[in-house]
Design a protein around this motif. Structure first.
Motif, PDB file in Angstrom:
ATOM      1  N   GLY A 272       0.733  -1.194  -0.015  1.00 31.07           N
ATOM      2  CA  GLY A 272      -0.036  -0.028  -0.217  1.00 31.07           C
ATOM      3  C   GLY A 272       0.829   1.362  -0.002  1.00 31.07           C
ATOM      4  O   GLY A 272       2.015   1.063   0.664  1.00 31.07           O
TER       5      GLY A 272
ATOM      6  N   TYR B  96      -4.651   7.001  -1.059  1.00 32.89           N
ATOM      7  CA  TYR B  96      -4.172   5.740  -0.693  1.00 32.89           C
ATOM      8  C   TYR B  96      -4.478   4.569  -1.426  1.00 32.89           C
ATOM      9  O   TYR B  96      -5.688   4.442  -1.538  1.00 32.89           O
ATOM     10  CB  TYR B  96      -4.164   5.732   0.803  1.00 32.89           C
ATOM     11  CG  TYR B  96      -3.655   4.178   1.375  1.00 32.89           C
ATOM     12  CD1 TYR B  96      -2.266   4.250   1.587  1.00 32.89           C
ATOM     13  CD2 TYR B  96      -4.564   3.275   1.732  1.00 32.89           C
ATOM     14  CE1 TYR B  96      -1.752   2.903   2.137  1.00 32.89           C
ATOM     15  CE2 TYR B  96      -3.690   2.052   2.179  1.00 32.89           C
ATOM     16  CZ  TYR B  96      -2.244   1.794   2.171  1.00 32.89           C
ATOM     17  OH  TYR B  96      -1.921   0.849   2.679  1.00 32.89           O
TER      18      TYR B  96
ATOM     19  N   GLU C  71      -3.928   0.175  -1.964  1.00 32.79           N
ATOM     20  CA  GLU C  71      -3.476  -0.900  -1.440  1.00 32.79           C
ATOM     21  C   GLU C  71      -3.910  -2.082  -2.106  1.00 32.79           C
ATOM     22  O   GLU C  71      -4.812  -2.034  -2.857  1.00 32.79           O
ATOM     23  CB  GLU C  71      -4.155  -1.074   0.032  1.00 32.79           C
ATOM     24  CG  GLU C  71      -3.198  -2.078   0.804  1.00 32.79           C
ATOM     25  CD  GLU C  71      -3.622  -2.200   2.362  1.00 32.79           C
ATOM     26  OE1 GLU C  71      -3.139  -1.276   2.852  1.00 32.79           O
ATOM     27  OE2 GLU C  71      -4.450  -3.300   2.681  1.00 32.79           O
TER      28      GLU C  71
END
Length: 304
Positions: free
Chosen positions: A273, A282, A284
């Motif tokens: 991530g 973000y 992941e």
């Protein structure tokens, strides 16, 4: 050719030359700087010196940065397992047995050869043989890698690694039965003085290394664990697990010879991530265990 001149100040005096230069520009790795010094394109007061030269105040440093070498990595068509790709980054699931980047004497069949055929735009910060490569995993470790497609993305991802904000979680099978459910190994790792091809826990030349682990399942003589990297030293999980007495199954360098029937260490980089360099989002990704790893877990289950 680019020429850079600088003068050593009070804060830089008594520091090694290679260390000083590698902190001037974030794009210059210490290895790259050391090669420049070796090639004598770095001069101190007009003279060539060694990388361990201790700088003196008012030393005049001149760096004649050579032109980039033409890229001579041969693109090879491969069936790459791409998990994500956009204009800036690419996430790929590397199989066990594949080397990440070419090296002298091993110029074909690497992940970089496949990436060169897959996409022409890779960052050039890490030089001719490692375009786009931000971090590595060992040949016999499988799992997820992030690749930079331009220098902006490369700098962002490297800074995230330095700042320990990248999520890197690995699954591993280790020898022995770990009695506690979780733990943290905080022990510096450096080159082994007795074997330059190996790493070891050492205070002498070691760099900070921190690994967190959780026990997922215990078997008769083995333990299935998840390890999370806080730092990313060479062979970190392999060295740390050996250090606490639970070496990885199948590890030809750090483990016992009598082990599970698996080709290389039982280690898989399953979760990766990071913050996207352009969007700030973000992201992941998770890659399932490869078949040979799953087979080992089934074998251990039957033995238990």
């Amino acid at each position: 050719m680019e020429v850079i001149e600088l003068t050593i100040d009070e804060q830089q005096q008594n520091e090694r030359l290679d260390k000083v230069l590698s902190t001037i520009n974030s794009e210059w790795s210490r290895t790259q700087v050391q090669q420049w010094i070796k090639d004598e394109v770095v001069k101190v007061n007009g003279n060539a010196v060694k990388g361990n030269y201790k700088c003196k105040i008012n030393d005049r440093i001149v760096i004649e940065i050579p032109e980039p070498e033409p890229l001579d990595v041969i693109p090879e068509e491969m069936d790459l397992d791409i998990y994500y790709e956009d204009q800036d980054v690419l996430v790929v699931n590397k199989p066990r047995g594949m080397v990440v980047h070419p090296a002298p004497g091993h110029m074909t069949g690497t992940l970089v050869n496949g990436l060169m055929a897959h996409c022409k735009d890779l960052s050039g910060i890490n030089g001719v043989l490692r375009p786009g490569i931000v971090h590595r995993i060992d040949k016999d470790t499988s799992g997820l890698l992030m690749v930079a497609k331009n220098d902006m993305a490369h700098e962002s991802l490297v800074n995230q690694l330095v700042n320990k904000t990248v999520t890197r979680r690995y699954k591993a099978i280790v020898h022995g039965v770990i009695p506690h459910d979780h733990g943290t190994i905080d022990a510096p790792i450096g080159r082994d003085r007795h074997d330059r091809q190996s790493m070891t826990v050492t205070d002498e030349n070691g760099k900070e290394a921190v690994t967190h682990f959780n026990v997922l399942k215990r078997f008769n003589d083995f333990t299935f664990v998840e390890c999370q990297l806080e730092t990313g030293r060479t062979h970190q999980i392999r060295v740390h697990m050996k250090y606490i007495g639970y070496p990885l199954a199948g590890d030809p360098k750090y483990g016992p010879k009598k082990t599970l029937p698996i080709d290389g260490q039982a280690l898989h980089a399953g979760i990766l991530g990071f913050t996207h360099p352009r969007t700030g989002e973000y992201k992941e990704f998770e890659a399932p265990l490869p078949k040979d790893f799953q087979d080992m877990l089934e074998l251990l289950e039957k033995r238990s």
